[in-house]
Scaffold this motif. Structure first.
Motif, PDB file in Angstrom:
ATOM      1  N   THR A  97      37.495  -8.228  -6.134  1.00  0.00           N
ATOM      2  CA  THR A  97      37.798  -9.270  -7.560  1.00  0.00           C
ATOM      3  C   THR A  97      37.514  -8.515  -8.579  1.00  0.00           C
ATOM      4  OG1 THR A  97      35.234  -9.521  -7.200  1.00  0.00           O
ATOM      5  CG2 THR A  97      36.489 -11.282  -6.327  1.00  0.00           C
ATOM      6  N   ILE A  98      36.789  -7.289  -8.655  1.00  0.00           N
ATOM      7  CA  ILE A  98      37.039  -6.512  -9.797  1.00  0.00           C
ATOM      8  C   ILE A  98      38.367  -5.581  -9.826  1.00  0.00           C
ATOM      9  CG2 ILE A  98      36.018  -4.338 -10.923  1.00  0.00           C
ATOM     10  CD1 ILE A  98      33.161  -5.280  -9.397  1.00  0.00           C
ATOM     11  N   GLU A  99      38.763  -5.297  -9.070  1.00  0.00           N
ATOM     12  CA  GLU A  99      40.121  -4.647  -8.924  1.00  0.00           C
ATOM     13  C   GLU A  99      41.174  -5.848  -9.328  1.00  0.00           C
ATOM     14  OE1 GLU A  99      40.711  -2.625  -5.264  1.00  0.00           O
ATOM     15  OE2 GLU A  99      38.951  -1.071  -5.850  1.00  0.00           O
ATOM     16  N   ARG A 100      40.947  -6.925  -9.040  1.00  0.00           N
ATOM     17  CA  ARG A 100      41.992  -7.696  -9.073  1.00  0.00           C
ATOM     18  C   ARG A 100      42.140  -8.117 -10.653  1.00  0.00           C
ATOM     19  NH1 ARG A 100      40.794 -13.925  -7.113  1.00  0.00           N
ATOM     20  NH2 ARG A 100      39.304 -13.416  -9.006  1.00  0.00           N
ATOM     21  N   ASP A 101      40.824  -8.301 -11.087  1.00  0.00           N
ATOM     22  CA  ASP A 101      40.701  -8.364 -12.716  1.00  0.00           C
ATOM     23  C   ASP A 101      41.140  -7.431 -13.395  1.00  0.00           C
ATOM     24  OD1 ASP A 101      39.347 -10.727 -12.400  1.00  0.00           O
ATOM     25  OD2 ASP A 101      37.473  -9.922 -12.223  1.00  0.00           O
TER      26      ASP A 101
END
Length: 450
Positions: free
Chosen positions: A115-119
């Motif tokens: 999720t962090i990498e997606r953001d």
């Protein structure tokens, strides 16, 4: 033979007495006793037969008890082994539950990281869209400037062609005047020879001097007209200098924009390297998730096999539970406890499998979003490269137009100088022509007077 019939019946009962259950023994005794009584015809053998039958009955009772005890001990051993197997499987379920909880926590951490990498990829995507829009605006501005330079170039080419045509016309006139000048020189020589003969008529030529003054005034008017044309050419020259200054300012603006685009290009290369590193990290995490998925599938298959084995053993325990009579209560309590623990473990296992499936689906969704962002990122990089190539092409075209504009200016200046030289030569030829025409008229006038 009738006397041996009771003995044969009792012996047959003893042979067939080794049976697995006491109910069958009782049934067989009930069936054979009427036959024994039927064959007791002789009175002397009756007490011996009764004693022998009682002995057989007394022997058969402990044999049946021994057979039942052997069966019950075998069934109890089977139940004991099944209980030990259930405890072992319970421990295996416990370890599998702990492993699944550890894997769930690991998948949860992987989910948070994704999720962090997606953001981060989303932010990079927004930044790239902003830069694409900026490059698009720069591209539109450069196309507008290119069109303006193209129009200027076309106008200058038209003016060059006009000057070229005027130059060719002037060269033709100059050649014509040159030929007329040659003819006039020949005539001048002839007139010079005649002028030596006409020195006596000098006084008459003095009278023609007045006429020459009038013609001088006409030449003065023609000179004023030529000065007016010179002033017009001067105004054209000033206009061309103004256009040159405007093009110089456009050139400075284009150099400034080139420097800005160079800085934008460096920033885009830095962002491309960052996206490359993030892409490598995502591929590594994808491989790790793939390995964890393979391990989970292997464990799922093992649990499936263990579940089938448990169902088979459960059926065996059900059949053995029906046969148990003495240790039924103790084994019932242990079995109920084990079944409760198994059900608890089964419920926990199902919950863990549900959570694993949910995490797996979320992981797949995140991978899909990551791939979509990756594709959008690649599309943006392709558009950026296309805009960069179009920008370089526009700069090349701008430089080419600039060089063509300079060449056209040089050609225009050359034509201007040629035009001035031709006008000067025409003026000289006109003056010489006028002089020769005046001399011819004077000679003709003198000839007429003479």
């Amino acid at each position: 033979v009738p006397a041996l019939a009771p003995v044969w019946a009792v012996s047959e009962l003893m042979v067939r007495a080794v049976s697995p259950s006491s109910a069958e023994i009782n049934c067989r005794l009930e069936l054979r006793l009427p036959l024994v009584l039927k064959y007791q015809t002789a009175g002397c053998y009756r007490p011996a037969a009764v004693c022998l039958g009682l002995l057989c009955v007394l022997l058969l009772i402990p044999m049946g008890i021994i057979v039942l005890w052997i069966k019950l001990t075998a069934e109890s051993d089977q139940l004991q082994t099944s209980c030990t197997n259930l405890t072992v499987e319970r421990d295996q379920f416990q370890t599998s539950c702990t492993n699944l909880t550890i894997e769930r926590d690991h998948l949860q951490t992987c989910y948070t990281n994704l999720t962090i990498e997606r953001d981060q990829l989303q932010t990079c995507y927004t930044n790239l869209t902003i830069e694409r829009d900026q490059l698009q605006t720069c591209y539109t501005n450069l196309t507008i400037e290119r069109d303006q330079l193209q129009t200027c170039y076309t106008n200058l080419t038209i003016e060059r062609d006009q000057l070229q045509t005027s130059y060719t016309n002037l060269t033709i006139e100059r050649d014509q005047l040159q030929t007329s000048y040659i003819k006039l020189t020949v005539e001048r020589d002839q007139l010079q020879t005649s002028n030596t003969n006409l020195t006596r008529e000098r006084d008459q030529l003095q009278t023609s001097y007045t006429n020459l003054t009038v013609e001088r005034d006409q030449l003065q008017t023609s000179n004023t007209n030529l000065t007016i044309e010179r002033d017009q050419l001067q105004t054209c020259y000033t206009n061309l200098t103004i256009e040159r200054d405007q093009l110089q300012t456009c050139y400075t603006n284009l150099t400034i924009e080139r420097d800005q685009l160079q800085t934008c290009y460096t920033n885009l290369t830095i962002e491309r390297d960052q996206l490359q590193t993030s892409y490598t990290n995502l591929t590594i995490e994808r491989d790790q998730l793939q390995t964890s998925y393979i391990k989970l599938t292997v464990e799922r298959d093992q649990l499936q096999t263990s579940y089938t084995n448990l169902t088979i053993e459960r059926d065996q325990l059900q059949t053995s539970y029906i046969k148990l009579t003495v240790e039924r209560d103790q084994l019932q309590t242990s079995n109920t406890n084990l079944t409760r623990e198994r059900d608890q473990l089964q419920t926990s296992y199902t919950n863990l499998t549900v959570e694993r499936d949910q995490l797996q689906t979320s992981n797949t969704n995140l991978t899909i979003e990551r791939d979509e962002l990756q594709t959008s990122n690649t599309n943006l990089t392709v558009e950026r490269d296309q805009l960069q190539t179009s920008y370089t092409n526009l700069t090349v075209e701008r430089d080419q137009l600039q060089t063509r504009l300079e060449e056209v200016k040089n050609e225009r200046d050359e034509l201007e100088t040629n035009y001035t030289t031709v006008m000067h030569q025409l003026q000289i030829l006109g003056e010489s022509h006028q002089k020769f025409s005046n001399l011819g008229e004077q000679i003709v006038y003198r000839v007429k007077d003479s």
